[in-house]
Design an enzyme around this catalytic site. Structure first.
Site, PDB file in Angstrom:
ATOM      1  N   ASP A 126       0.830  -1.208   0.000  1.00 38.45           N
ATOM      2  CA  ASP A 126       0.000   0.000   0.000  1.00 38.45           C
ATOM      3  C   ASP A 126       0.865   1.259   0.000  1.00 38.45           C
ATOM      4  O   ASP A 126       2.056   1.222   0.286  1.00 38.45           O
ATOM      5  CB  ASP A 126      -0.891  -0.019   1.238  1.00 38.45           C
ATOM      6  CG  ASP A 126      -2.230   0.688   1.015  1.00 38.45           C
ATOM      7  OD1 ASP A 126      -2.374   1.404   0.015  1.00 38.45           O
ATOM      8  OD2 ASP A 126      -3.129   0.497   1.861  1.00 38.45           O
ATOM      9  N   ASP A 149     -10.704   3.810  -1.491  1.00 38.80           N
ATOM     10  CA  ASP A 149     -11.286   2.895  -0.512  1.00 38.80           C
ATOM     11  C   ASP A 149     -12.813   2.934  -0.551  1.00 38.80           C
ATOM     12  O   ASP A 149     -13.419   4.018  -0.652  1.00 38.80           O
ATOM     13  CB  ASP A 149     -10.861   3.288   0.909  1.00 38.80           C
ATOM     14  CG  ASP A 149      -9.422   2.928   1.211  1.00 38.80           C
ATOM     15  OD1 ASP A 149      -8.704   2.516   0.280  1.00 38.80           O
ATOM     16  OD2 ASP A 149      -9.023   3.072   2.377  1.00 38.80           O
TER      17      ASP A 149
END
Length: 634
Positions: free
Chosen positions: A388, A449
């Site tokens: 990430d 997200d």
């Protein structure tokens, strides 16, 4: 009939005295090489007709006695469109979370990010400050499509991305300016640098199909990893977030083992919240007393593959890594301090809540990456690696190796991770500038997200909310099985401890499965019952079918350039098509099936909120924040 033509190439550089200079080359008209020289710096280019379009190959050689610094290579492409006619272009986002959608071609020089803070611009732009002639409002990352009143659309984009970040600016309908960003890298006497190839094509296809054409060309050029098995799994993040504990993970593991027939999953992935400090990925905090190796062993003993989250290019000041290796960071060119690339109070116990960008041009740090990921995979047993915040490796600043661009630095770091993890590990990129990861990762997050709430159309695109995740899933669906396996982010099935309504949960499910991308759930399994398991099996059946078809027929947005509230996806099959229609708006909507322009004798809708099949004739009624899966039979 319009046609796109390369008209000019310009190399911008700093000479030995540091003075800005330029070297221009008239575009070659055929496959023969054309060259231009200045001060013994030579720019060469030739054209190749391949992959359904024209590939521009260019390189630069320093035949002089002085080192020069390369700033950028600029390719001017004429579209053939009327400069006075209305036109739109696809403004493709920089990294996983960045928005992509159609924009009007205008002379506007303003964009909301022009006045945003540094970390926001670092997140979503290949340059934190755009040069005035390449305004953010007119600039797309990596590739673009331009459409006007003519029947054809023009595609221009870089199909290689191993050596630089790149942009395309459309300030007027008749011209696209493609730019390889070379970051003032040095080119020593005798040095040679190949530039990433530019792809140009014109066709009367839809914008989404042209985008799939670009993805196919880029995937072929960069040897994309597209053959990994379809991924189904569970992730800790969207229920527990940073509060995940070893006990909570173990409880869910036991539930998943007992509910395997209801939830046929392969991967159990531990997300953010386990690490002893941001940057120290092989040691755990007090919430995980058993350590990572024991956890992976328990996951594998239960019959699942073990997955783990890391942010390998970030570290906080209280990490062992940053304390021991302060020279491993990208440094601010003026202050000499490490570059701030993130901010999260949950990541650190120190008063300084920033995360800092690590320098993957540093050989010692790259060796650390290889050792770390060899340990996580081969010693600890994690075969699914979620990486990430990868944009941090491409942050601007002073690097160890001035011969590497920011794009090369990111690529080198990813390659060291792959070397350590091995070829069999499944690597998922997230928060990553997209081009540099092709051929290294197996999967890629293609949107921001999701969240256990819908979000508002009035908020900024890219904010964590389900609505913008759905927009991105649709916009980038064409990448699946061409560049990697798309990760549309997690599905949330729970009806409790969420702000998503039944229609909103069904809309999230419908969009994810219609994309054919990876299928991961992120719920406390104690909140799910047999009905949720029945729904998951239905979703898994649909998504597996679409995924198996995606290699031969891309999943496409119904209208890639749209900005309205009705959006959708479609994949053609041997017997018809599977489509998804989404109403992202706050008001009910009615869709005419004739508008879909599909030659179908039978149409049926699956209402995922209520698990009902509805025969469709002329219209589809969609409540606010809802979606339908449609099956068309010819």
């Amino acid at each position: 009939m319009t046609s796109a033509l390369l008209s000019r190439i310009e190399l911008r550089f700093l000479d030995a005295a540091g003075n800005p200079s330029a070297l221009a080359l008239d575009a070659p008209s055929d496959t023969r090489e054309s060259t231009a020289s200045r001060d013994r710096l030579t720019l060469s280019a030739h054209l190749e007709q391949a992959l359904g379009g024209t590939i521009v190959r260019a390189s630069v050689v320093n035949r002089g006695t002085d080192t020069v610094r390369l700033r950028s290579a600029i390719f001017e492409v004429g579209t053939g469109f009327d400069p006075a006619a209305p036109a739109r272009f696809l403004k493709h986002g920089y990294q996983s979370w960045s928005a992509s959608s159609g924009y009007d071609v205008t002379a506007s020089q303003t964009h909301p990010r022009d006045t945003a803070n540094f970390i926001t611009r670092l997140n979503h732009q290949s340059e934190t400050t755009r040069p005035p002639e390449f305004a953010e409002a007119q600039t797309s990352e990596l590739f673009t499509i331009v459409e006007s009143q003519a029947a054809e659309r023009i595609l221009a984009g870089f199909i290689g991305a191993a050596t630089s970040l790149s942009t395309l600016t459309i300030s007027s309908p008749e011209r696209v300016v493609a730019r390889a960003i070379l970051d003032d890298v040095t080119l020593a006497p005798g040095g040679h640098r190949e530039l990433d190839p530019l792809f140009i094509a014109a066709a009367d296809e839809s914008a989404a199909r042209m985008a799939a054409r670009w993805a196919d060309a880029a995937g072929r050029w960069m040897n994309a990893r597209v053959n990994a098995p379809f991924q189904r799994g569970w992730c800790s993040w969207y229920h527990y977030f940073h509060a995940i504990t070893e006990d909570a993970l173990r409880a869910n593991l036991k539930s998943l083992e007992a509910m395997r027939s209801e939830f046929p999953l392969d991967v159990i992935q531990l997300d953010d919240g386990f690490q002893s400090a941001l940057g120290d990925w092989d040691t755990t905090n007090a919430k995980f007393p058993g350590g990572l190796k024991k956890i992976a062993g328990e996951i594998r003993a239960a019959g699942f593959r073990a997955g783990i989250w890391t942010a390998p290019f970030l570290a906080a000041r209280d990490s062992r890594l940053m304390i021991d290796h302060p020279d491993w960071f990208i440094m601010h060119s003026e202050t000499g301090q490490p570059v701030r690339a993130g901010h999260n109070p949950n990541w650190t116990t120190s008063d300084d809540k920033f995360a800092y960008a690590l320098d993957a041009s540093n050989p010692a740090y790259r060796a650390h990456l290889r050792h770390l990921f060899a340990k996580l995979t081969h010693d600890f047993g994690y075969s699914y690696l979620k990486l990430d915040f990868l944009y941090a490796a491409a942050a601007p600043g002073r690097r160890h190796d001035q011969n590497l661009t920011r794009g090369e630095t990111l690529r080198h770091g990813l390659e060291r991770i792959r070397a350590g993890a091995g070829d069999d590990a499944f690597i998922l990129g997230c928060g990553c500038p997209l081009g540099q990861a092709i051929g290294v990762v197996d999967g890629m997050r293609i949107g921001p997200d999701v969240s256990p709430f819908w979000g508002s159309t009035a908020s900024g695109a890219g904010d964590p909310s389900t609505i913008y995740a759905l927009d991105a899933i649709i916009a980038r669906s064409f990448m699946h099985r061409r560049l990697w396996l798309n990760d549309p982010d997690c599905l949330m099935l729970r009806a409790r401890k969420t702000r998503l309504t039944a229609d909103e949960r069904a809309a999230l499910a419908a969009t994810i499965v219609a994309s054919g991308g990876m299928l991961l759930i992120s719920d406390d399994m104690s909140l799910l019952d047999a009905e949720a398991g029945k729904l998951f099996r239905t979703l898994a059946e649909i998504s597996t079918k679409i995924d198996s078809n995606a290699a031969s027929e891309p999943v496409l947005a119904l209208d890639l350039m749209t900005t309205g509230d009705i959006r959708g996806l479609i994949t053609e099959t041997a017997v018809g098509a599977i489509a998804m229609i989404l109403n992202r708006g706050d008001s009910p909507a009615r869709v005419q099936t004739s508008d879909l322009k599909l030659d179908a004798r039978e149409i049926a809708a699956l209402d995922l909120a209520f698990d009902e099949k509805i025969e469709i004739f002329d219209t589809i009624d969609l409540p606010p924040h809802s979606a339908r899966i449609l099956r068309f039979k010819r």
